[in-house]
Design an enzyme around this catalytic site. Structure first.
Site, PDB file in Angstrom:
ATOM      1  CE  LYS A 101      -4.487  -1.439   1.695  1.00 44.91           C
ATOM      2  NZ  LYS A 101      -4.289  -2.870   2.089  1.00 44.91           N
ATOM      3  CD  GLU A 123     -11.903   5.529   2.285  1.00 43.99           C
ATOM      4  OE1 GLU A 123     -12.002   6.751   1.997  1.00 43.99           O
ATOM      5  OE2 GLU A 123     -11.372   4.698   1.537  1.00 43.99           O
ATOM      6  CB  SER A 388      -0.227  -8.084  -1.235  1.00 43.16           C
ATOM      7  OG  SER A 388      -1.019  -8.934  -0.434  1.00 43.16           O
TER       8      SER A 388
HETATM    9  C1  LIG Z   1      -5.114  -3.893   1.649  1.00 41.48           C
HETATM   10  C2  LIG Z   1      -4.412  -5.145   1.342  1.00 41.48           C
HETATM   11  C3  LIG Z   1      -4.801  -5.964   0.258  1.00 41.48           C
HETATM   12  C4  LIG Z   1      -6.003  -5.665  -0.589  1.00 41.48           C
HETATM   13  O1  LIG Z   1      -5.958  -4.506  -1.339  1.00 41.48           O
HETATM   14  P1  LIG Z   1      -5.778  -4.494  -2.911  1.00 41.48           P
HETATM   15  O2  LIG Z   1      -6.066  -3.104  -3.297  1.00 41.48           O
HETATM   16  O3  LIG Z   1      -6.744  -5.488  -3.483  1.00 41.48           O
HETATM   17  O4  LIG Z   1      -4.388  -4.903  -3.194  1.00 41.48           O
HETATM   18  C5  LIG Z   1      -4.048  -7.092  -0.026  1.00 41.48           C
HETATM   19  N1  LIG Z   1      -2.979  -7.439   0.726  1.00 41.48           N
HETATM   20  C6  LIG Z   1      -2.583  -6.686   1.774  1.00 41.48           C
HETATM   21  C7  LIG Z   1      -1.401  -7.127   2.547  1.00 41.48           C
HETATM   22  C8  LIG Z   1      -3.289  -5.525   2.120  1.00 41.48           C
HETATM   23  O5  LIG Z   1      -2.883  -4.795   3.171  1.00 41.48           O
END
Ligand SMILES: *Cc1c(COP(=O)(O)O)cnc(C)c1O
Length: 405
Positions: A101, A123, A388
């Site tokens: 993010k 938000e 992610s």
């Molecule tokens: C917020 C988050 C997501 C989901 O958000 P996307 O916009 O779909 O990528 C996925 N993995 C992690 C670790 C997150 O913090």
């Protein structure tokens, strides 16, 4: 590469179009006043963010502050266990703050600074976007107002503490169910009052134009790095890439590096407890076209046509829609969207931790679970999974609800 009449060689020039549409999805469905504010951001994006100075500064920040490029790791023990397919992960868990993010939050906050804004507004539900934005705001010396429902504030105490330590102002939203939906409404209302001195920072590839485009472009660093690193490591492209899809930003980041390649692309949504409405958040699989939060996409609706209640074991994935570009790529068939349930996800969470020494976020564990399934069905080849984020934030929840397996 031509796919179903779309030329992916020139795709990023053509999509979205100048009104913010990916085919029929996207657009700007908000009040006229906010439309003017979005137009200002769009204009600034095309002038400022494409300037050499901005690009050079963002590149330096990514290297010196965020710790980019993040590596790709070969999952040797897991691959051996599953058969002949080789699994790899792009390590966004090693990005500063532990997830992808920050890639778009740093871009959005840098744009705010260049535009002369004093404040960033957003938000947050689970608090991950709030923490990333609070980090970026601290780095650039911007004020930061994060709108959050009372219920979520109670549930996500560690992230609330992080935001406050970073100097953000956490604004409690008490009306309605006091969760994410009300927080979105309150943040939009605040932005309508304060847009002259502030900028709204969306947490994924959604919301009105230009956000789906802008967030995708800031996240595309993931796909660009991953493609180069993978080819350098193995001498070829992966056969498949996989990412989890909530709003869809980590997925668009990875996918954008491979859309023009002969690579299978999979976006994975949370099936939660099962296919009954309310038990999952698989909007692309079970949803229909509709408008919410300022954009047209595919969404899960209740009997009144309003956004339906959704559920996922991963709080970052429980959103009743996905970004408009995912809806477009879904209809086109270029990306295949599939689901994994909570059980498969938790199994993947422990498997990756035990076999590879990497504790993944529960969100990312959805992609890992699907990669493991693919490895069993493919027989041979390679799969690159977007990890992610890291799972530190999830450990208490896992221990309380699943124990040690
Ligand atoms: C917020 C988050 C997501 C989901 O958000 P996307 O916009 O779909 O990528 C996925 N993995 C992690 C670790 C997150 O913090």
């Amino acid at each position: 590469m031509l796919y179903n009449g779309i030329d992916f060689e020139t795709y990023f020039k053509n999509y979205p179009d100048k009104d913010g549409y990916f085919g029929k999805y996207g657009g700007v469905y908000i009040s006229d006043e906010l439309k003017a504010a979005m137009a200002e951001i769009t204009e600034a994006y095309f002038t400022i963010c494409k300037s050499r100075k901005f690009i050079a500064e963002l590149r330096r920040i990514r290297k010196e502050f965020q710790g980019r490029p993040t590596p790709i790791s070969h999952l040797e023990r897991l691959s051996d266990k599953l058969g002949n397919v080789q699994l790899y992960v792009k390590r966004e868990d090693l990005n500063h703050t532990g997830a992808h993010k920050l890639n778009h939050c740093m871009g959005e906050a840098l744009l705010a600074k260049y535009m002369g804004k004093k404040k960033v507004i957003a938000e947050t539900g689970a608090g991950q976007h709030g923490v990333a934005l609070a980090t970026a705001a601290a780095y650039f010396g911007l004020e930061c107002d994060i709108y959050m429902g009372t219920v979520d504030i109670a549930k996500q105490a560690p992230n609330v503490a992080r935001m406050k330590i970073l100097g953000a102002n956490v604004v409690e939203v008490t009306h309605g169910l006091a969760t994410l939906k009300e927080a979105v409404d309150a943040a939009f209302a605040a932005y309508a009052r304060e847009y002259k001195d502030s900028i709204y920072c969306i947490g994924s590839v959604m919301g009105p134009h230009p956000f789906p485009m802008m967030v995708r472009d800031f996240q595309s660093v993931v796909g660009i790095e991953a493609r180069e690193q993978f080819v350098e490591m193995t001498g070829e492209l992966p056969d498949a890439v996989v990412a989890c899809v909530g709003g869809g930003s980590n997925a668009m980041g990875l996918f954008s590096g491979f859309l023009n390649d002969p690579v299978e692309i999979y976006g994975i949504e949370p099936l939660g407890k099962g296919p009954k409405l309310g038990d999952h958040a698989a909007s692309l699989k079970y949803g229909t076209e509709g408008i919410m939060h300022g954009f047209n996409s595919i969404m899960l609706k209740d009997e009144n046509g309003e956004p339906a209640p959704v559920y996922s074991v991963a709080s970052g994935l429980d959103y009743p829609s996905s970004g408009p570009e995912h809806a477009f790529l879904h209809d086109l068939g270029r990306v295949k969207y599939d689901v994994v349930n909570d059980e498969e996800t938790i199994d993947a969470f422990f498997t990756l931790s035990r076999l590879e020494g990497i504790i993944p976020a529960i969100e990312s564990s959805h992609a890992v679970a699907y990669g493991m399934k693919l490895a069993k069905t493919m027989g041979r080849g390679s799969v690159l999974i977007n990890l992610s984020g890291r799972g530190d934030k999830d450990m208490d929840y896992i221990l309380q609800n699943y124990g040690i397996r």
